[in-house]
Design a protein around this motif. Structure first.
Motif, short mmCIF file in Angstrom:
data_model
loop_
_atom_site.label_atom_id
_atom_site.label_comp_id
_atom_site.label_asym_id
_atom_site.label_seq_id
_atom_site.Cartn_x
_atom_site.Cartn_y
_atom_site.Cartn_z
N PRO A 37 0.83 -1.21 0.00
CA PRO A 37 0.00 0.00 0.00
C PRO A 37 0.86 1.26 0.00
O PRO A 37 2.03 1.21 0.36
CB PRO A 37 -0.80 -0.11 1.31
CG PRO A 37 -0.12 -1.15 2.13
CD PRO A 37 0.64 -2.03 1.21
N HIS A 197 2.87 -0.37 -9.14
CA HIS A 197 1.52 -0.83 -8.84
C HIS A 197 0.95 -1.66 -9.99
O HIS A 197 -0.20 -2.08 -9.94
CB HIS A 197 0.61 0.36 -8.54
CG HIS A 197 0.98 1.08 -7.29
ND1 HIS A 197 0.86 0.50 -6.05
CD2 HIS A 197 1.50 2.31 -7.08
CE1 HIS A 197 1.27 1.35 -5.14
NE2 HIS A 197 1.67 2.46 -5.74
N ASP A 213 4.67 -3.26 4.19
CA ASP A 213 3.54 -2.60 4.84
C ASP A 213 4.06 -1.89 6.08
O ASP A 213 4.86 -2.46 6.83
CB ASP A 213 2.47 -3.62 5.21
CG ASP A 213 1.18 -2.94 5.66
OD1 ASP A 213 0.97 -1.77 5.28
OD2 ASP A 213 0.40 -3.57 6.38
N ARG A 234 -1.84 -10.01 5.96
CA ARG A 234 -1.80 -8.65 5.43
C ARG A 234 -1.56 -8.66 3.92
O ARG A 234 -2.17 -7.90 3.18
CB ARG A 234 -0.71 -7.84 6.14
CG ARG A 234 -1.35 -6.85 7.12
CD ARG A 234 -0.35 -5.89 7.64
NE ARG A 234 0.49 -6.53 8.65
CZ ARG A 234 1.46 -5.88 9.27
NH1 ARG A 234 1.73 -4.62 8.96
NH2 ARG A 234 2.17 -6.48 10.18
N ARG A 236 -2.29 -11.11 1.92
CA ARG A 236 -3.48 -11.68 1.29
C ARG A 236 -4.56 -10.60 1.13
O ARG A 236 -5.17 -10.46 0.07
CB ARG A 236 -4.03 -12.83 2.15
CG ARG A 236 -3.91 -14.19 1.46
CD ARG A 236 -4.75 -15.25 2.13
NE ARG A 236 -4.49 -15.38 3.56
CZ ARG A 236 -3.50 -16.10 4.09
NH1 ARG A 236 -2.67 -16.77 3.31
NH2 ARG A 236 -3.33 -16.16 5.39
N GLU A 237 -4.71 -9.81 2.19
CA GLU A 237 -5.71 -8.76 2.17
C GLU A 237 -5.42 -7.74 1.07
O GLU A 237 -6.29 -7.34 0.30
CB GLU A 237 -5.72 -8.06 3.54
CG GLU A 237 -6.86 -7.11 3.76
CD GLU A 237 -6.63 -6.31 5.03
OE1 GLU A 237 -7.14 -5.18 5.11
OE2 GLU A 237 -5.90 -6.80 5.94
N PHE A 238 -4.11 -7.37 0.97
CA PHE A 238 -3.70 -6.40 -0.04
C PHE A 238 -3.93 -6.93 -1.45
O PHE A 238 -4.50 -6.25 -2.30
CB PHE A 238 -2.23 -6.04 0.17
CG PHE A 238 -1.69 -5.10 -0.88
CD1 PHE A 238 -2.04 -3.76 -0.88
CD2 PHE A 238 -0.82 -5.56 -1.86
CE1 PHE A 238 -1.55 -2.90 -1.84
CE2 PHE A 238 -0.32 -4.70 -2.82
CZ PHE A 238 -0.68 -3.36 -2.81
N GLY A 240 -5.97 -9.18 -2.33
CA GLY A 240 -7.41 -9.26 -2.54
C GLY A 240 -7.95 -7.94 -3.06
O GLY A 240 -8.70 -7.89 -4.04
N LYS A 241 -7.52 -6.85 -2.43
CA LYS A 241 -7.99 -5.53 -2.83
C LYS A 241 -7.55 -5.21 -4.25
O LYS A 241 -8.30 -4.67 -5.05
CB LYS A 241 -7.41 -4.46 -1.89
CG LYS A 241 -8.24 -4.23 -0.65
CD LYS A 241 -7.64 -3.08 0.14
CE LYS A 241 -8.15 -3.10 1.56
NZ LYS A 241 -7.19 -2.48 2.48
N ILE A 242 -6.27 -5.53 -4.54
CA ILE A 242 -5.72 -5.21 -5.85
C ILE A 242 -6.48 -5.98 -6.93
O ILE A 242 -6.87 -5.42 -7.95
CB ILE A 242 -4.23 -5.62 -5.92
CG1 ILE A 242 -3.41 -4.73 -5.00
CG2 ILE A 242 -3.70 -5.58 -7.33
CD1 ILE A 242 -3.21 -3.36 -5.52
N ARG A 244 -9.44 -7.25 -6.90
CA ARG A 244 -10.83 -6.86 -7.08
C ARG A 244 -10.99 -5.68 -8.03
O ARG A 244 -12.05 -5.43 -8.55
CB ARG A 244 -11.47 -6.54 -5.72
CG ARG A 244 -12.49 -7.60 -5.34
CD ARG A 244 -13.15 -7.27 -4.01
NE ARG A 244 -12.31 -7.66 -2.90
CZ ARG A 244 -12.03 -6.87 -1.86
NH1 ARG A 244 -12.52 -5.64 -1.83
NH2 ARG A 244 -11.30 -7.30 -0.87
N HIS A 245 -9.92 -4.93 -8.23
CA HIS A 245 -10.01 -3.75 -9.09
C HIS A 245 -10.23 -4.13 -10.54
O HIS A 245 -9.61 -5.06 -11.02
CB HIS A 245 -8.74 -2.90 -8.97
CG HIS A 245 -8.85 -1.96 -7.81
ND1 HIS A 245 -9.73 -0.93 -7.76
CD2 HIS A 245 -8.20 -1.95 -6.62
CE1 HIS A 245 -9.63 -0.30 -6.62
NE2 HIS A 245 -8.71 -0.89 -5.90
#
Lengths: 245, 226, 224
Positions: A37, A197, A213, A234, A236-238, A240-242, A244-245
């Motif tokens: 992030p 990114h 992070d 952490r 995995r969460e990141f 996941g967010k990426i 989903r875009h």
């Protein structure tokens, strides 16, 4: 002995700790990507390597030799081996494209102007800007400026190229041309550390990915593993967010 | 008043008086020009000292800040008198013109240092960083990267300071420099009407200052476009 | 060099000098207030006035800003008596400084007028405000916020400018310094002390202005 070894580095920005006990090894020919992030310390790590931010503790070793960032000569030597390309290109606004590329080798390293210029023309042709030698930065598009910036850093014949979010400031249609240039460099076997990114691109060119992070390196490993099956929550969460875009 | 002026006019504009005024006008102009040119050099040095970061130069930096802040808060008249007496105390035999030039120099240094500093800071920090990682030293960075970009920001206000100081040098008449204001006093003392003497000198100041001010505005626009 | 520095002889005059500094501040304050009024009318005339009015104001501003204040005051003090207008030195200095400030303040306030957004003026128009009301309720509050930094800057410069009052025999800070100098001949000590007092006075004034700006006009800024 590792080629480049970052060993438990801390760095502060004002009172804020921006790097915390960061360790990372880079082999010759590696392309290491830093992801995570924004504000996680990726760019800071690159800035620390070239001495724009001072590490407060820890060591950075190049071929086993520690760089002393407080010592001018040592810092100067390190800066000859690292080259950084910035997000905002940072081309010298008062110089033509050719001058931007040749100024440091000629004026700082004292190499013969003719020779440097010939090399610079080749480099600029390689990044697809052989026609723009006499243009000024403000006459170029962002993508073109960024490719000049890459050529400028290559003109110094660095061993390790640091790319700091080089496509983030670009319009989407200009991203490809810059990524193509970097792909070319990766194929040549250049050692690079990339902050990016662009996950697809990172997966394609990297030999290793580090997930950062809050100023720490959380996870390092094979590109596919880090992106698809990270060990930590952490990461995995990141991811996941990426995705989903 | 008008009859008196009309009556005095032929005697006022004699050959010698005209030469006297022209010389005085030149002195007025020169005083500000030389003082500001010297002040630009010193002010430039102070500005560069102020933007350095190294711990080693900290005492110099503090000295520069103190100098700039102090000498922008002392009236020119007081500086003139102080410098005048300092030269006297040192036993140096210098002309009052030199005393005045040194005083302009001292004050101009402080003001121009601030103008130069804000000009240097107007160049984005990223330009400094790009030069730094390419191993430019401070001198090379300033010469090759920063000054070629900053002069556009520095020149217009520095020039208007110079024009401003042409008027402030009127105070140099107080220590006996034969510049425009002094020349008006001389002619007034010779018996000419004060309205004529001071009025004419006001006009002369205007003929120096007005075109220069206009030129300054024109230059600023010209630079902005390029 | 056979001059030795002795501050001891001038120390006893410090309260006298401080009294002078107080007068300097008062002169600057009076001239500034007068100049603000002139400047306000000047700026209004330049923004809303007809061609003739604008030309007169332009001539005034151009004359004031392109000639030295000292010679302006000389003119008032020495030339006006020739047409029968007699002023004592205090009146001449104060009038000269006020007229001078008026010229600069016209320019500054006009810039403020120009920065008032047209939409705000139109809003005032629809509320049926007349010119004076528009100035009072819309333009002034706005320009005070925008102009406060340049106004405080001018105020400091004017405080320094009051030193030329000494030339006309006023016993403000510089005038008193000249008196002490004539009495003690400790020139360097007297004038360096005077210089120091000007620094103190203007720093205090800057701090006060900063506080006023923060509290009344929501201006952020620094002393130095």
């Amino acid at each position: 002995m590792k080629y480049l070894s970052i060993d438990q580095c801390d760095a502060f920005y004002g009172d804020q700790k921006v790097l915390e006990c960061v360790s990372l090894d880079v082999d010759k020919g590696d392309v290491v990507s830093l992801i995570g992030p924004s504000g996680s310390g990726k760019s800071t790590l690159l800035r620390v390597l070239v001495g724009l931010n001072q590490p407060t503790s820890g060591r950075i070793l190049l071929e086993g030799e520690a760089i002393d960032y407080k010592n001018r000569r040592s810092l100067k030597k390190a800066r000859e081996r690292f080259a950084i390309v910035f997000q905002q290109y940072n081309l010298f606004q008062n110089m033509t494209v050719l001058k931007n590329v040749t100024v440091a080798p000629v004026k700082i390293q004292g190499r013969p102007k003719k020779e440097v210029e010939a090399e610079a023309v080749l480099l600029l042709e390689k990044v697809g800007l052989g026609e723009k030698l006499k243009s000024y930065p403000d006459e170029l598009s962002g993508g073109q400026q960024q490719r000049v910036a890459i050529a400028r850093s290559l003109a110094l014949k660095p061993e390790i190229l640091l790319l700091d979010e080089v496509t983030s400031a670009l319009d989407p249609e200009l991203v490809t041309e810059v990524l193509d240039t970097i792909r070319l460099l990766a194929k040549e076997g250049r050692t690079m550390i990339i902050v990016s990114h662009e996950m697809g691109f990172v997966l394609e060119v990297s030999s290793k990915i580090a997930f950062m992070d809050a100023g720490r390196i959380i996870e390092v490993g094979e590109p596919r593993k880090i992106l698809e099956q990270p060990d930590t929550d952490r990461a995995r969460e990141f991811m996941g967010k990426i995705l989903r875009h | 008043m008008w009859e008196r002026i009309a009556e005095e006019l032929p005697r006022f504009f004699t050959y010698y008086n005209v030469i006297f005024f022209l010389k005085a006008m030149f002195t007025t102009f020169l005083l500000s020009l030389v003082g500001c040119l010297l002040g630009s050099v010193m002010g430039g040095v102070l500005a560069v000292i102020k933007i350095t970061k190294s711990n080693l130069l900290r005492p110099l930096r503090i000295a520069a800040v103190v100098y700039v802040e102090f000498f922008r808060r002392i009236p020119f008249l007081v500086t003139l008198l102080l410098i005048f007496f300092v030269f006297q105390a040192l036993g140096l035999e210098v002309s009052v013109f030199t005393v005045a030039v040194v005083s302009v120099w001292i004050i101009a240094t402080a003001f121009i240092a601030e103008i130069v500093r804000s000009g240097l800071e107007a160049v984005p920090k990223t330009q400094w960083e790009a030069a730094e990682v390419l191993n430019f030293n401070l001198r090379q960075t300033l010469k090759m990267v920063i000054l070629p970009q900053a002069w556009k920001v520095i020149l217009p206000p520095a020039f208007s300071f110079f024009v401003l100081f042409i008027k402030d040098t009127a105070l140099a008449s107080q220590i006996g420099v034969v510049e425009l204001t002094y020349s008006a006093k001389v002619l007034n003392n010779k018996g000419f009407s004060a309205a004529l003497a001071f009025g004419f000198v006001l006009l002369l100041y205007y003929t120096i200052s007005y075109p220069l001010t206009k030129f300054g505005t024109w230059m600023e626009k010209k630079i902005e476009i390029s | 060099m056979n001059y030795t520095i002795h501050f001891s002889q001038v120390v006893e005059y410090i309260p006298y000098l401080i009294g002078g500094a107080w007068i300097s501040l008062q002169v600057a304050f009076l001239a500034f207030c007068g100049g603000m009024v002139i400047g306000l009318f000047g700026a209004m005339a330049k923004t809303f006035g007809g061609r003739m009015t604008r030309m007169v104001v332009d001539a005034y501003v151009s004359f004031i800003t392109n000639t030295p204040q000292l010679v302006q005051i000389y003119f008032l003090y020495f030339a006006l008596p020739e047409v029968g207008i007699l002023m004592n030195s205090y009146q001449a200095v104060l009038l000269g400084m006020t007229l001078n400030a008026g010229g600069y303040l016209t320019e500054i306030q006009r810039a403020g007028f120009l920065s008032v957004r047209q939409s705000e003026l139109e809003a005032a128009e629809t509320l049926g405000m007349n010119l004076m009301q528009k100035v009072r309720y819309v333009i002034l509050p706005h320009i005070m916020k925008v102009l406060f930094p340049s106004l405080s800057n001018l105020y400091i410069l004017m405080t320094l400018g009051t030193s030329m009052a000494a030339i006309f025999g006023l016993e403000e800070l510089t005038g008193r310094a000249l008196n002490i100098n004539a009495e003690t001949f400790r020139s360097i000590e007297v004038f360096s002390l005077t210089a120091l007092l000007y620094i103190v006075v203007t720093v205090v004034a800057s701090l006060l202005l900063l506080a006023v700006g923060r509290v009344f006009f929501r201006v952020k800024g620094k002393v130095f």
